[in-house]
Write an enzyme that holds these catalytic residues in place. Structure first.
Site, short mmCIF file in Angstrom:
data_model
loop_
_atom_site.label_atom_id
_atom_site.label_comp_id
_atom_site.label_asym_id
_atom_site.label_seq_id
_atom_site.Cartn_x
_atom_site.Cartn_y
_atom_site.Cartn_z
N PHE A 80 29.94 -9.44 -5.18
CA PHE A 80 30.38 -8.10 -4.79
C PHE A 80 30.32 -7.19 -6.00
O PHE A 80 30.17 -7.63 -7.14
CB PHE A 80 31.80 -8.16 -4.23
CG PHE A 80 31.95 -9.12 -3.08
CD1 PHE A 80 31.75 -8.71 -1.77
CD2 PHE A 80 32.29 -10.45 -3.30
CE1 PHE A 80 31.87 -9.59 -0.71
CE2 PHE A 80 32.42 -11.35 -2.26
CZ PHE A 80 32.21 -10.92 -0.96
N SER A 119 30.01 -13.11 4.36
CA SER A 119 31.18 -12.99 3.50
C SER A 119 31.60 -11.54 3.37
O SER A 119 30.75 -10.66 3.16
CB SER A 119 30.89 -13.57 2.12
OG SER A 119 30.61 -14.95 2.19
N CYS A 126 37.15 -13.16 -1.17
CA CYS A 126 35.94 -13.47 -0.40
C CYS A 126 36.30 -14.36 0.79
O CYS A 126 36.75 -15.49 0.61
CB CYS A 126 34.94 -14.19 -1.30
SG CYS A 126 33.39 -14.60 -0.46
N THR A 128 35.15 -15.66 4.96
CA THR A 128 34.01 -15.86 5.85
C THR A 128 34.33 -15.37 7.26
O THR A 128 35.38 -15.70 7.83
CB THR A 128 33.63 -17.36 5.91
OG1 THR A 128 33.33 -17.81 4.60
CG2 THR A 128 32.43 -17.59 6.81
N ALA A 144 42.35 -20.34 4.02
CA ALA A 144 42.79 -21.67 3.63
C ALA A 144 44.17 -21.59 2.97
O ALA A 144 44.57 -20.53 2.47
CB ALA A 144 41.78 -22.29 2.66
N HIS A 182 36.70 -14.27 -5.91
CA HIS A 182 37.54 -15.44 -6.15
C HIS A 182 38.75 -14.98 -6.96
O HIS A 182 38.68 -14.84 -8.19
CB HIS A 182 36.77 -16.52 -6.90
CG HIS A 182 35.57 -16.99 -6.14
ND1 HIS A 182 34.54 -17.68 -6.73
CD2 HIS A 182 35.23 -16.87 -4.83
CE1 HIS A 182 33.62 -17.96 -5.83
NE2 HIS A 182 34.02 -17.47 -4.67
N THR A 227 38.27 0.28 -14.51
CA THR A 227 38.20 0.17 -15.96
C THR A 227 39.60 0.16 -16.54
O THR A 227 40.40 1.07 -16.28
CB THR A 227 37.41 1.34 -16.56
OG1 THR A 227 36.09 1.36 -16.00
CG2 THR A 227 37.31 1.21 -18.07
#
Length: 287
Positions: A80, A119, A126, A128, A144, A182, A227
């Protein structure tokens, strides 16, 4: 006297064990299927315990072994940019009949070329796509247990706004930085200070994440590429500034002081630390 917070949990009667991770605020999980039992759990928000385990035993099958649940997860295959495409809204979330945790999100832009298994970054996580409906303008993702533990998604409720971004395609412009989706951990909003039409936001996080955050470096906050302006080592904080346009198109300005945000540090910093710890640099000098 301390006020207790409440969580309404739904689980199949056949589920022998479940672990629910509770935020320090009121949260409810609804949308209960008719064959589920309702269990009312209370906890003290001032308690140092952040998780509890609920054990349910089916009296007709007292020796039933623990069930193995299959959860949807996204392998390392997506990238991404941290440029949020739109803000979606949580329609419903809770435990499915198979024991997994599901979340339905209303959206428009990210549905335009969506396929099952694609995704999507939801607040920088991220996930699914397991179902979608272009007529109803919504899609479903599965979470999960590790995702619920590691991110702030467990604090969402119906009506919550979330940042959405589809995974990067080879032909896309690279507008932000490399974001894997992640989440490394969470941070807490410490302050929000306006300056003109911009907004200063200060975030506190753990030392193991702060060491990767540098002034003028990249960081993904709830999936938004930003930033870093300053790093405050003694406070364990960093800050950034949101211009007016960004404030109108991401969820961070809608959050309050004390709420959590998902953080993903720049992957380059983690690779550098790994190489230094492995002695790779020293081996080059001695060769």
């Amino acid at each position: 006297m301390a006020v207790s917070s409440h969580l309404f949990l739904s689980l199949p009667k056949s589920t022998p064990t479940a672990s629910i991770f509770l935020p320090n605020s009121q949260n409810s999980i609804s949308n209960l299927p008719p064959n589920h039992t309702k269990n009312h759990l209370t906890f003290n928000p001032n308690s140092r315990f952040q998780s509890i385990s609920l054990h349910l035993v089916d009296p007709l099958k007292p020796k039933t072994p623990s069930l193995h649940r299959s959860y949807y997860s996204s392998p390392i295959r997506s990238l991404f940019t941290g440029i949020v495409e739109e803000m979606g809204q949580i329609k419903q979330l809770g435990f499915a009949e198979d024991g997994g945790f599901e979340m339905k999100i209303s959206a428009k832009t990210v549905l335009s070329d969506l396929k099952l298994g694609d995704s999507i970054a939801v607040n920088g996580t991220c996930l699914t796509v397991t179902e979608f409906d272009t007529t109803a303008s919504d899609f479903m993702v599965g979470l999960a247990p590790e995702t619920l533990r590691k991110t702030s998604l467990i604090e969402l409720e119906p009506g919550s706004l979330v940042n959405l971004e589809r995974s990067l395609q080879p032909t896309s412009r690279m507008g932000g930085h490399f974001v894997q989706g992640h989440v490394d951990g969470t941070g807490e909003i410490m302050s929000r200070v306006p300056e003109g039409d911009s907004l200063w936001v200060k975030i506190r996080t753990l030392p193991e994440l702060l060491k990767f955050i540098v002034p003028k470096g990249y960081i993904a906050v709830d999936g938004t590429s930003l930033t870093v302006v300053n790093v405050f080592e003694e406070e364990g904080c960093f800050d950034f500034m949101l211009v007016a346009y960004t404030q109108q198109n991401v969820v961070i300005p809608f959050k309050k002081v004390g709420q959590k945000v998902n953080l993903e540090v720049d992957i380059i910093g983690k690779y550098v630390e790994r190489l230094l710890r492995s002695g790779f640099v020293d081996s080059i000098h001695t060769s």
